[in-house]
Design an enzyme around this catalytic site. Sequence first.
Site, mmCIF file in Angstrom:
data_model
loop_
_atom_site.group_PDB
_atom_site.id
_atom_site.type_symbol
_atom_site.label_atom_id
_atom_site.label_comp_id
_atom_site.label_asym_id
_atom_site.label_seq_id
_atom_site.Cartn_x
_atom_site.Cartn_y
_atom_site.Cartn_z
ATOM 1 C CB SER A 73 -0.820 0.208 0.897
ATOM 2 O OG SER A 73 -1.592 -0.946 1.379
ATOM 3 C CB CYS B 121 -16.955 -5.980 4.679
ATOM 4 S SG CYS B 121 -18.964 -5.344 5.897
HETATM 5 C C1 LIG Z 1 -1.868 -7.238 -1.223
HETATM 6 C C2 LIG Z 1 -2.065 -5.778 -1.687
HETATM 7 C C3 LIG Z 1 -1.769 -5.164 -2.081
HETATM 8 C C4 LIG Z 1 -1.637 -4.570 -0.541
HETATM 9 O O1 LIG Z 1 -0.092 -4.165 -0.055
HETATM 10 P P1 LIG Z 1 0.161 -4.749 2.014
HETATM 11 O O2 LIG Z 1 1.492 -4.864 2.259
HETATM 12 O O3 LIG Z 1 -0.706 -5.390 2.580
HETATM 13 O O4 LIG Z 1 -0.421 -3.043 1.889
HETATM 14 C C5 LIG Z 1 -1.647 -4.023 -2.737
HETATM 15 N N1 LIG Z 1 -1.576 -4.429 -4.129
HETATM 16 C C6 LIG Z 1 -1.718 -5.741 -4.085
HETATM 17 C C7 LIG Z 1 -2.679 -6.303 -5.793
HETATM 18 C C8 LIG Z 1 -2.150 -7.186 -3.116
HETATM 19 O O5 LIG Z 1 -2.905 -8.044 -3.334
#
Ligand SMILES: *Cc1c(COP(=O)(O)O)cnc(C)c1O
Length: 396
Positions: free
Chosen positions: A71, A324
């Site tokens: 993220s 959700c």
């Molecule tokens: C899990 C995911 C994220 C977020 O990654 P985090 O490390 O959980 O913040 C972003 N993009 C995709 C495609 C994901 O699968």
Amino acid sequence: MQIYADNAATTKMSKAAVDTMTEYMNNWFGNPSSLYTIGQRAKEKLEEARALTAEMINADRREIIFTSGGSESDNQALMSAAEFGKRNGKTHIISTAFEHHAVLHTLRKLEKNGFEITLLPVYKNGIVLPEDVEAAIREDTCLVSVMTANNEIGTIQPISEIGQICRNHGVIFHTDAVQAVGHLPIDVKAQNIDMLSASAHKFHGPKGVGFLYVRKGIPLSNLIEGGAQERGKRAGTENLAGIMSMTVALRESVENMDRNNAHMSEVRDYLIKGLSQIPHSALNGDAEKRLAGNVNFSFEGIEGESILILLDREGISASSGSACTSGALDPSHVLLAIGRIHDVAHGSLRLTIGEDITFEQADYIIEKVKNTVAHLRGFSPVWRDLAEGKRKYILP
Ligand SMILES: *Cc1c(COP(=O)(O)O)cnc(C)c1O
């Protein structure tokens, strides 16, 4: 039987990743910015990790910024490219309708701040067309962001082609490769990638750590201001234990990738074949251009949430086609983007298997899903209407 089939949500840490984490938490607590020996030794390890991480995607070590995960990497890539674009009078961004929310919500924020966003279609098979990217590029386009592989339906995008188009037009190309790193071969040079996001917990590393690749020459601005860590581009004392652990997990995943993918795709296809026998069901996303671990089905006349709860009782952890959001159950934006109507999208199941999946477990999953779907249809008013001909079936 206990089967964890939600590896797209997160993965179990590998033993080597846990051992590395423990070792670094126990013995390497020094701050890499400190000048005494224990700090400087930590700094050396950090730079070793950076070089190894870079090597795994054919980048240079100076092109890797460690972050807190996918993220953060997505946010920084997008905000940074937008800021640079704005300085040059370019405020148009191209992305797709089925990106992760870390991308889509950042784009929504940019839109509120005067950027114009074009979200490309992904069609029935869940794959972006490179020619659509080319057609959407304008004089004022500052960024194209297309994910390498989708987290819900597992479809793999034509990244090299899209990267080439962006390069030809002088537009920055970012890819959210969180589902791909450690699972698909990545070569940022061959694939013409300018920025790439990755996250450790999607490839058996720890949560809360990831990285952002930024090609040399591409400007990068900070999301987090403070100290001069990460070449001044991401402040905050480095999570050395997490970074070292991520590096070990990444190397393991890359080294075992071919073997793991060969096995997982065999089990995946076996699952797809088995679940296809359920009447009025359909696979979501392209059958071939998909991640080796991803199975995503829609079943007409049921609700995804109830199937999850019942499967959980049978020891199967899976995920559904609903999310959700703000207290309400909304159908997944990904399934809507590939043209599934609300009712059908609600009745969807995502199984993302791991490397250690067995055919015996696959048989168990098929049996339990078949029974559960039949059970839920038994008291579904929608299913009754379909059966009585008051509604038309959408799925074959
Ligand atoms: C899990 C995911 C994220 C977020 O990654 P985090 O490390 O959980 O913040 C972003 N993009 C995709 C495609 C994901 O699968």
